[in-house]
Design a protein around this motif. Structure first.
Motif, PDB file in Angstrom:
ATOM      1  N   CYS A  48       0.842  -1.195   0.000  1.00  0.00           N
ATOM      2  CA  CYS A  48       0.000   0.000   0.000  1.00  0.00           C
ATOM      3  C   CYS A  48       0.883   1.253   0.000  1.00  0.00           C
ATOM      4  O   CYS A  48       1.764   1.401   0.844  1.00  0.00           O
ATOM      5  N   GLN A  49       0.620   2.163  -0.945  1.00  0.00           N
ATOM      6  CA  GLN A  49       1.361   3.414  -1.049  1.00  0.00           C
ATOM      7  C   GLN A  49       0.483   4.627  -0.811  1.00  0.00           C
ATOM      8  O   GLN A  49       0.953   5.765  -0.899  1.00  0.00           O
ATOM      9  N   ALA A  50      -0.792   4.422  -0.491  1.00  0.00           N
ATOM     10  CA  ALA A  50      -1.726   5.534  -0.305  1.00  0.00           C
ATOM     11  C   ALA A  50      -1.522   6.182   1.057  1.00  0.00           C
ATOM     12  O   ALA A  50      -0.793   5.674   1.916  1.00  0.00           O
ATOM     13  N   SER A  51      -2.207   7.302   1.267  1.00  0.00           N
ATOM     14  CA  SER A  51      -2.092   8.016   2.537  1.00  0.00           C
ATOM     15  C   SER A  51      -2.988   7.424   3.613  1.00  0.00           C
ATOM     16  O   SER A  51      -2.852   7.766   4.791  1.00  0.00           O
ATOM     17  N   ASP A  52      -3.913   6.560   3.224  1.00  0.00           N
ATOM     18  CA  ASP A  52      -4.862   5.983   4.186  1.00  0.00           C
ATOM     19  C   ASP A  52      -4.687   4.472   4.325  1.00  0.00           C
ATOM     20  O   ASP A  52      -5.642   3.739   4.552  1.00  0.00           O
ATOM     21  N   CYS A  53      -3.454   4.007   4.217  1.00  0.00           N
ATOM     22  CA  CYS A  53      -3.197   2.569   4.355  1.00  0.00           C
ATOM     23  C   CYS A  53      -3.570   2.101   5.755  1.00  0.00           C
ATOM     24  O   CYS A  53      -3.376   2.809   6.744  1.00  0.00           O
ATOM     25  N   ALA A  54      -4.088   0.883   5.824  1.00  0.00           N
ATOM     26  CA  ALA A  54      -4.307   0.260   7.128  1.00  0.00           C
ATOM     27  C   ALA A  54      -2.953   0.079   7.813  1.00  0.00           C
ATOM     28  O   ALA A  54      -1.938  -0.198   7.154  1.00  0.00           O
ATOM     29  N   LEU A  55      -2.940   0.235   9.136  1.00  0.00           N
ATOM     30  CA  LEU A  55      -1.661   0.120   9.838  1.00  0.00           C
ATOM     31  C   LEU A  55      -1.861  -0.431  11.239  1.00  0.00           C
ATOM     32  O   LEU A  55      -2.950  -0.384  11.810  1.00  0.00           O
ATOM     33  N   ILE A  56      -0.773  -0.939  11.791  1.00  0.00           N
ATOM     34  CA  ILE A  56      -0.720  -1.349  13.191  1.00  0.00           C
ATOM     35  C   ILE A  56       0.526  -0.732  13.798  1.00  0.00           C
ATOM     36  O   ILE A  56       1.612  -0.794  13.210  1.00  0.00           O
ATOM     37  N   ASN A  57       0.355  -0.097  14.949  1.00  0.00           N
ATOM     38  CA  ASN A  57       1.442   0.581  15.644  1.00  0.00           C
ATOM     39  C   ASN A  57       1.538   0.000  17.052  1.00  0.00           C
ATOM     40  O   ASN A  57       0.558   0.012  17.796  1.00  0.00           O
TER      41      ASN A  57
END
Length: 250
Positions: A48-57
């Protein structure tokens, strides 16, 4: 004791010295503050290269001298990711990451954090935080505490630290603290607030050095906008309610 077949006088002398060293070794004191190794990482959906990619921090801790506490922190953080009764909890944070990012839509996110908020005597107090965003108007935050007793090598519950028969007295003091919180935040002046958001008990109890802290989930005793309400119980009020070893010595 069976003799060592290859032992010679100088070897036996060395063995005596070694045994003497073992006998004088003392483990680190249980009232010494624990040192934590900070572990943090963030990963996004593969490719994913978009600004709203799913993420886990993840921002957590590892205790070299207390592996049981490290394991407990991971277990508690994983429990805070439970957003579906149909899905079994992951065994590790790495397993959760794979599962979450596989099913996540754009803008989904998971934030998990563990931090030490106090250490005193044999107690290490860890606050756990979560924020799950899986669609909807806003994400859901979560909070929790671990009161880890290093002398007992386990986490304490409220029942562990109360004197027998004092649970109701503890919650009466908490209800009084709730009334103070309502007044301080001017909620007591809002018509119907007390009826719509009555006092409740909570499992989120932290045995801090200077006070006992109660922290509430959102939507429990106040609307979402109020965040996580906090009630503060000074130890001076808890004489005869908490077991003496958990009261300040000064």
């Amino acid at each position: 004791m069976n003799s060592l077949p290859f032992a010679k006088p100088f070897c036996l002398a060395g063995l005596v010295l070694a045994l003497g060293a073992c006998q004088t070794f003392t483990p680190p004191p249980k009232d010494k503050p624990l040192e934590a190794q900070h572990i943090a990482w963030e990963h996004r959906s593969a490719g994913c290269q978009a600004s709203d990619c799913a993420l886990i921090n993840v921002d957590t801790l590892r205790f070299i001298d207390e592996p049981a506490l490290t394991e407990l922190i991971e277990k508690r953080l994983l429990a805070m990711t439970d957003d579906s009764p149909d899905r079994a909890p992951a065994a590790t944070l790495q397993d959760y990451e794979k599962e979450f990012l596989t099913r996540a839509d754009a803008r989904w996110a998971t934030y998990l954090q563990a931090k030490v908020i106090d250490q005193h005597g044999p107690l290490t107090v860890v606050e756990l935080s979560s924020y799950l965003e899986t669609g909807g108007a806003h994400g859901m935050p979560g909070r929790g505490f671990i009161n880890y007793d290093r002398q007992q090598d386990r986490a304490l519950t409220l029942q562990d630290v109360l004197l027998p028969g004092q649970e109701e007295a503890f919650w009466r003091l908490a209800a009084q603290a709730h009334q103070r919180w309502l007044a301080e935040n001017k909620f007591a002046q809002e018509p119907g607030f007390a009826a719509n958001w009555p006092f409740q008990r909570t499992d989120n109890v932290a045995l801090k050095k200077d006070e006992v802290l109660l922290k509430y989930p959102v939507y429990s005793i106040a609307p979402y906008a109020a965040g996580h309400p906090e009630l503060h119980l000074p130890y001076a009020q808890l004489q005869g309610i908490l077991q003496p070893q958990y009261l300040p010595t000064k």
